[in-house]
Structure formats: C-alpha cells, structure tokens
Design a protein around this motif. Structure first.
Motif, PDB file in Angstrom:
ATOM      1  N   GLU A   1      -5.963   0.617   3.541  1.00  0.00           N
ATOM      2  CA  GLU A   1      -6.854   0.907   5.202  1.00  0.00           C
ATOM      3  C   GLU A   1      -6.359  -0.492   5.135  1.00  0.00           C
ATOM      4  O   GLU A   1      -6.703  -1.829   4.500  1.00  0.00           O
TER       5      GLU A   1
ATOM      6  N   GLY B   1       0.755  -1.220   0.005  1.00  0.00           N
ATOM      7  CA  GLY B   1      -0.322   0.032   0.202  1.00  0.00           C
ATOM      8  C   GLY B   1       0.917   1.208   0.229  1.00  0.00           C
ATOM      9  O   GLY B   1       1.642   1.106  -0.401  1.00  0.00           O
ATOM     10  N   PRO B   2       0.721   2.140   1.056  1.00  0.00           N
ATOM     11  CA  PRO B   2      -0.254   1.987   2.140  1.00  0.00           C
ATOM     12  C   PRO B   2      -1.973   1.901   1.645  1.00  0.00           C
ATOM     13  O   PRO B   2      -2.482   2.846   0.764  1.00  0.00           O
TER      14      PRO B   2
ATOM     15  N   SER C   1     -14.607   2.680   3.432  1.00  0.00           N
ATOM     16  CA  SER C   1     -14.946   3.902   3.538  1.00  0.00           C
ATOM     17  C   SER C   1     -14.916   3.799   1.994  1.00  0.00           C
ATOM     18  O   SER C   1     -14.277   3.215   0.974  1.00  0.00           O
TER      19      SER C   1
ATOM     20  N   ARG D   1     -14.407   6.299  -0.190  1.00  0.00           N
ATOM     21  CA  ARG D   1     -12.293   7.059  -1.025  1.00  0.00           C
ATOM     22  C   ARG D   1     -11.614   6.248  -0.409  1.00  0.00           C
ATOM     23  O   ARG D   1      -9.889   5.893  -0.891  1.00  0.00           O
ATOM     24  N   GLY D   2     -11.705   4.965   0.322  1.00  0.00           N
ATOM     25  CA  GLY D   2     -10.234   3.887   0.679  1.00  0.00           C
ATOM     26  C   GLY D   2     -10.449   2.836   0.165  1.00  0.00           C
ATOM     27  O   GLY D   2     -11.048   1.633  -1.297  1.00  0.00           O
ATOM     28  N   PHE D   3      -8.919   2.299   0.113  1.00  0.00           N
ATOM     29  CA  PHE D   3      -8.527   1.350  -1.052  1.00  0.00           C
ATOM     30  C   PHE D   3      -8.229   0.194   0.480  1.00  0.00           C
ATOM     31  O   PHE D   3      -7.105   0.050   0.907  1.00  0.00           O
TER      32      PHE D   3
ATOM     33  N   THR E   1      -9.363   5.963 -10.760  1.00  0.00           N
ATOM     34  CA  THR E   1      -8.620   7.388  -9.360  1.00  0.00           C
ATOM     35  C   THR E   1      -9.734   6.652  -8.090  1.00  0.00           C
ATOM     36  O   THR E   1      -9.281   7.087  -7.268  1.00  0.00           O
ATOM     37  N   ALA E   2     -10.917   5.227  -8.616  1.00  0.00           N
ATOM     38  CA  ALA E   2     -11.356   5.741  -7.575  1.00  0.00           C
ATOM     39  C   ALA E   2     -11.617   3.639  -7.366  1.00  0.00           C
ATOM     40  O   ALA E   2     -11.030   2.852  -8.556  1.00  0.00           O
TER      41      ALA E   2
ATOM     42  N   ASP F   1      -4.938  -1.465 -13.459  1.00  0.00           N
ATOM     43  CA  ASP F   1      -5.150  -0.369 -12.782  1.00  0.00           C
ATOM     44  C   ASP F   1      -3.883  -0.970 -11.979  1.00  0.00           C
ATOM     45  O   ASP F   1      -2.834  -2.298 -11.468  1.00  0.00           O
ATOM     46  N   PRO F   2      -2.353  -0.606 -12.183  1.00  0.00           N
ATOM     47  CA  PRO F   2      -1.526  -0.966 -11.403  1.00  0.00           C
ATOM     48  C   PRO F   2      -1.693  -1.278  -9.805  1.00  0.00           C
ATOM     49  O   PRO F   2      -1.127  -2.557  -9.373  1.00  0.00           O
ATOM     50  N   VAL F   3      -2.827  -1.275  -9.087  1.00  0.00           N
ATOM     51  CA  VAL F   3      -2.865  -1.612  -7.417  1.00  0.00           C
ATOM     52  C   VAL F   3      -2.864  -2.872  -7.819  1.00  0.00           C
ATOM     53  O   VAL F   3      -3.476  -3.359  -6.780  1.00  0.00           O
TER      54      VAL F   3
END
Lengths: 440, 440
Positions: free
Chosen positions: A35, A32-33, A42, A44-46, A78-79, A92-94
């Motif tokens: 959640e 990460g960072p 939340s 907006r949280g990831f 972005t979401a 998405d890279p994440v």
C-alpha cells in the motif's frame, strides 16, 4: 532483580510495518506490492516497513534521546501486526529476515540503544507448522496434543472453531501449554532470541496462559541466557502477583496511562473513544485524585519494579494520544512531560512525539511521518527536552514520588532534590508551595 | 559434465519417516505420538523415523556397498512423505531438524557416502508462509503474485480450489514461476542447501513447471555453489531435452525400470498393479525385445549421461518389487542383479534388498525391517555381492552395453572385458555363445 539498564530508560515503540521502508545498506528498497505509505492504513494491508528501515532511523531516535526500542512482533506472520506467528525462528522476510534484525541489533547497540521484541506465546497463527500439521493429518499428527482440540477434522476456515482460540478467533489457535513439548518449544524460542542478542521480551497476553509456572520457567530460561534481559508483561491492570521478582520485571503500565490521561486530559478527554479500547472507562482527574492514583500504583511494587515499569500513554492497542485528547496539543505536551517526570520507564509510541493522529486500529497505525513540515515541532521539542532532562538529573530515574501540592488542576511533586510542577488548567499556578521538610 | 562421482554410483533411496527412529547421539529416541513401527502404514500416519536414525544406520548401508543416498523430502511439512513443503529452509523437526541433517552429512561423508535431497519446487504445501499470507490477506498481501490465483478469497479448505494446484489438489498450490521474487526465492533454496553440504538434488515433477529456463538457471546456481553437485529430474519418460548438459545430469530411469521388469518379471508380472502406478502398462519382454529397449535407451544420451542415469526398479511412487513380481524371489534377484550390471547408477529403494513387500501407497512405505530373521537373506546377499562386483570391475561403471546373445529368455551382453549372462527362464542357458570379435 530488575535490570539496571531498564530502570527509567526511555523506550520507544515501533510498529515495524509502519516505521520506515528501506533495503539492506547499498541495496534497493523493497517494492512490494505494498500500500502507498501515505494512504490511510487498512486492517489487512502492508506498507512494507523493514528492520533495515528502523536501523536507518536510529540517528533520529538517538537524537530524540531514546534508550531502548520495543518492537511489535517481527517473526514471520500472515498479519501486518505480526501477532499471527507463522515461524518463531525467522524474522519476517518482508521485514528483511534475520539479517535485518542482526543489523538492527548491531547498529542499535553501538549507539547504546537496547532492543526488546514482542513475544506471542499464548497462541500461534493458523499458518504455524504444528497447526497446519494438525489441520492436514488430524489425530494422526504427532502434534495432536499441541493445541486444545475438541474434534477432528479441525474447522479452521469457516464457522466456529472446534479448538481453543484467543477470544474465539479461529485465526489464533491457543497452544496447549500443559504439553511438555509445547513448553520446551516455546522456551527454546525465548532463549534462542536472547542468545541472538535481543535485550528482552515484551510478553503478549501472558495472563491468558493461566499458568504462572510457565512464566517462572520462562524467566529462568531467559535470565540464564542473559541476566540483564528485561521482561515486561502485557498486563492491563494492577499486577502484584506478576511482579514479585520471579516472573516479570515490569508490566505495561496502563493503569498509569489511565491516571495520566485523566489528569492531563481533563474535560477534553474523548471518553467514548477510550472506552472502546483496552483503556476502558476513563475519568477526568483533579490533581489530588491523580496523585492518589499515583501513590497507590507506586505503592504496589518494590522500588526497583516501580523504576522499571513500562509507563506509557498509548500503544498500538489504543487510540493515539491526540485523538484521546480531541486534538488539544497543550494537553498532549503536559501528558508527555509527566510521563517523563514520574518514576518508571517512559515509553513513547512511534509518531506520538510528532503529533500523529488516529483513532482505533487501523487508524492508529499509519505510516510514520518523516516530512518535518508535518510535525508538531513543539511536541517533538518537548519530548526531546524531557529526555535530556532525565539524563541530566538522575533523580528522575531513581527518586521516589512525593506529593507536595495538589489542588484542583494544580500538582506539585518532588523527585529527590527536584520540585516538579504541573498545571492542567489555564489558570496560573499559585506561587507559594508548602516545601517545609522536603529538603534538609 | 555430469559429476564423476555419480557415474555408476550405487544409490539407496530412503523414505525418512520409515527408515529408523533414534534421537541425537546419547539422547533418548523421540516418542511421538507416532504409529507403531510394525503397524501397516497409513496415508496420514507418522512412524517418526529421523535423520539421526539414518545416520545410525550408515554402517549397514556402507556394508551393503551404498555410495550415495537419495532422501525423500526432509523439509518441514505437513505430510509423512513431506512433499507438502511448509518451510524450505528447515529440516522437519520430527526428523531432527537442521542439526540432524548436519550430523547425517558429516557421518555419511566421512564414509564416502554422498547425500542428495528431494527438491519440490513446482508447488508448496498450503502451510507455506506465502500461501498462508495470501489466504489471510487476499489481494492486500505482498505475496499476491506468488501463486496463480483466480479469485479472492482463496478457497483452500473445501470444494474446488480457485488457484492453480498440482493435479488440482488444493493441498499443493502451484507457484507462479514467472514472478521474479518466486524464482529468486526457489533458487536461493537450491543454493542454500548445496552450500549446507548436500551433494545434489532430485527434482520433483520438473516438467510441471513448463519453463526450461527456470531449470537452466537452477543448474547454473547450483553448479556455481558446487560444480560436483548431481541433478536428477523426476521424468518418467525419455528425456532428451532435459539431458543436453544444460539442465539435469540424469533422470530417474523409469523407462529402464519398465524394460527390466518386463524381462525379469516375464509372465509373472502383476500387470494390473503396475498399470495403476506411474509405471503404466508393462509387458513381458523376451531377451531380444529387452535388449532392443536397452539399446534404444542407451542410445538416447551422451555416454556420461548414460553412466549417470538413476536406474531403478521401484520407488516410493510404485508398488514394491516383490509385489510387481507376485512374490517370485528368483525373479527379484535377477532384476536386482541386472540393475547392477547395466550402465548407469543403480538405485535400490529401502527394503527392496531384503524383500519387503507391499503394493500401492501406503503399503510400499512400511517401516524398514531391522530384524534379520525376517529378511530374504539370499536377496540381500545378492545385492551386496553385486555392489562389490561393481567396485572390483570398473567396467561395470564405464563400459558400454554390447548385446552378445538374446534368444527367448536368455540374454548375454558384454561390458568391456566382462561377459554377463542372464537367464529369465527355468531352462538352462545354451553353452555356446557367439563371442568372436568381442575381445581383441
């Protein structure tokens, strides 16, 4: 023709940020960072779920009986829900990027599990390159006709947007689908991922585009690349014009969800909660009213379509099943059982099979629970058993629905040689059913 | 070691939006909407030049004698100069995308022409996905440490930015190079394109990053992928610490440009114009002062570095040569001739060889003139002849500079067995030169 494989297949919906976090095989889990996984989700949280993680959990899904995955959007965004697309050609890279999707597809296909992606083609995110181009260059941008702009400079980050946007949300500028460059671009995306190896598209808000010709071209492009690709539209109502064979193979069957929840939920339905979601006003249904709804729905479309409809109880866009049923677990078992016993392709929203709770977004998108001690084992066993039953009895995929008995909360119906009996009440089911004429 | 191929090679700088517009072979030329090619260029306008177009003009460049191309940035960007990077892994679709770069590399290499790209690693554009992520999710974004943010929400589209940005420009947020994820990402970009087939990088504002270790790691990563890759930094001043062999092979030799312009331009220099650009205050130089400057510059670095330095007169960051020389064409011929006769790798800015005019940005970035009737043929012939001379006489690449005679505007110098004579005045050159001891 709807694809043979999709008719009656057991779909499982994964919200990729929330299913499982791991790295590529043999490499560390991304840190990460993010959640904490167990913290309340939340808006907006990831939480950092990855497609590597989904691949790691394929054995769990295969054991459950899953035959196809529907992934909420996976492209760079972005979401956390990834409906704000930034790059239609990159996972998405994440989530692990394109290599993670490649890996997931290979692993899933080797287990006979298909994978469909979520296609968001009505609008982009603000971060999409053409919108950023327009934002920074105004009418000098070669992308000036990619959106429907009412004035320059764009007002995208404060106040009312001066361009068309999904429900007026400035974060989601709406494409100008009348621009041939935009159409060409989006259709290229559609084809690209089918050639990459996905098995179909779930199409986000297709009715917002307001141009059926776009979707006809979309179908032709996708089916040319893979005639077996499955196309399912997010249409919340009856959808006759979308299901004539020239646009989609199926829709997300929310009308069926409303009927199922009405019958299985009965007086325990949380109607207020449902009313604040896309489900809208639900009403408790007795067996006969429920059966009439079913008969109407199954009568709307050709049989191959009925068999392909994506039947569901809940999704990322509704409260979770247990919340809608105010925690009544027996009713949840009934609802899920019926989902698997009716014509169409049952879809389970991740965690529904283990009794995860949660109301509206973001509550309905918590991190998947992998600690078995926290599961509703009865529910999980039920889903697993129903999935096996469908494999054992092909009639559950192919035979039409025939009402046999529908009184109060008691329903019996036939699917080919099978008689199915559902009891939505605490009272015992009557022993004598009018079966004459049903079987030869 | 600096790459052998780059020592003394004739570079040609192309500003991709402005060189030539065409489509893929056999397909139509893209139509935009773009500004007319011949219209005065504007700060935000696009003329739609493509890399397909650069490939189409390789025969022109090969005939001129060009051995390497330096392309201003080509990755997806919101700016016509493309220093506002939006996607480091995609060539801008307006330029033709990755397939156009692939095609250009193949065509150029088949003609023995190398290609280096412009690497912008100090900052991104606002449209870069990680910045957009931060913008929309604030401190909940997993990218929160990718930039140096002073407060959330980001203030990116109005007023002073609350994050570090290149020269305070909100359009160009500065990366946090201390974040290992950022370093890993940027180094992956560096390696990716070298493996794709480019021959090196011109590095934008490397001194802004303020961390030589980043650049050492950058060099190791690139040279591991291709030991013959050429790395040239945009350092406008003397650059001893950058050219010790562990960072860059060369810098853009603006100090040499200042000296050349001072000698060749003399009293005709437009010093005000120069002073408003990165060239800074220029002064007319007599031959002796000019030679002293050269001797100092050539003395700063090892010989392989001197031979690799990217010598230039102008670039996209300065007024054009004819503007700096107030239209004196004979002085332009002298300046360009000397550029080819001194140690180092001469670089010509597109259009300089045909006498294009124009002051500051955007004037210095007009559409390349392809109508030969509008060329300064004498200048073009001179550049072509000088390029041939360098191929005929290898001393012009390898031999050091030795001053022979420097009085008033008259300069003579030796390069190995060659004697070169430059006259920056209307007066005839003296006939007797002190050549004793120069040759055995």
């Amino acid at each position: 023709m709807t694809p043979l494989w999709s008719r009656g297949a057991f779909f499982y919906q994964v919200f990729p940020d929330r299913f499982f976090r791991s790295g590529p095989p043999g490499l560390p889990t991304p840190t990460g960072p993010f959640e904490p996984w167990e913290a309340p989700p939340s808006l907006r949280g990831f939480k950092g779920g990855t497609l590597w993680g989904v691949a790691d959990k394929l054995p769990y899904l295969a054991d459950l009986g899953v035959e196809a995955l529907y992934l909420n959007p996976v492209f760079t965004s972005t979401a956390n829900h990834r409906y704000h697309t930034v790059d239609y050609f990159q996972v998405d890279p994440v989530l692990g990027g394109n290599p993670a999707l490649r890996h997931l597809l290979e692993r899933a296909h080797s287990l006979g599990i298909r994978v469909i992606l979520d296609g968001v083609f009505n609008h982009s995110g603000r971060g999409f390159f053409a919108f950023q181009h327009l934002l920074e260059n105004g009418e000098k941008s070669p992308y000036r006709d990619w959106y429907r702009v009412h004035g320059f400079p764009l007002n995208a980050y404060g106040g009312a947007p001066n361009y068309e946007a999904w429900w007026g949300n400035p974060e989601l500028p709406k494409f100008n689908h009348q621009n041939p460059q935009v159409r060409a671009y989006l259709l290229e995306v559609a084809e690209h991922w089918v050639r990459f190896g996905i098995d179909g598209w779930r199409l986000d808000v297709p009715n917002e585009i307001g141009d059926l010709e776009f979707w006809r071209a979309f179908r032709r492009r996708v089916k040319m690349a893979n005639p077996e690709a499955y196309l399912v539209g997010e249409i919340w109502e009856e959808a006759q014009e979308w299901l004539q064979g020239d646009i989609f193979d199926a829709t997300m069957n929310y009308p069926l969800a409303r009927a199922l929840l009405g019958f299985a939920g009965g007086e325990d339905l949380d109607r207020n909660l449902a009313a604040q979601s896309g489900l809208g006003p639900l009403e408790p249904l007795q067996a006969l009213a429920f059966s009439h709804r079913l008969e109407r729905l199954f009568g709307l479309y050709r049989e191959e379509v009925v068999q392909s409809q994506l039947n569901l109880l809940t999704s990322h866009d509704t409260p979770r099943l247990l919340a809608l049923l105010r925690g009544h677990r027996a009713r949840a078992r009934l609802a899920l059982s019926l989902l698997f016993l009716l014509p169409g392709s049952p879809m389970v929203y991740y965690g529904e099979e283990i009794g995860m709770e949660g109301g509206h977004d973001p509550e309905n998108r918590a991190g998947m629970v992998w600690e078995e001690g926290r599961w509703d084992r009865d529910l999980w066993e039920r889903v697993r058993r129903m999935a096996r039953l469908r494999k054992e009895f092909p009639e559950l995929r192919t035979a039409p629905y025939t009402r046999v008995y529908a009184v109060d909360g008691h329903l019996a119906f036939a699917r080919g040689r099978l008689l199915l009996v559902a009891n939505a009440t605490p009272e015992p089911f009557p022993q004598d059913l009018p079966l004459h004429g049903l079987w030869p």
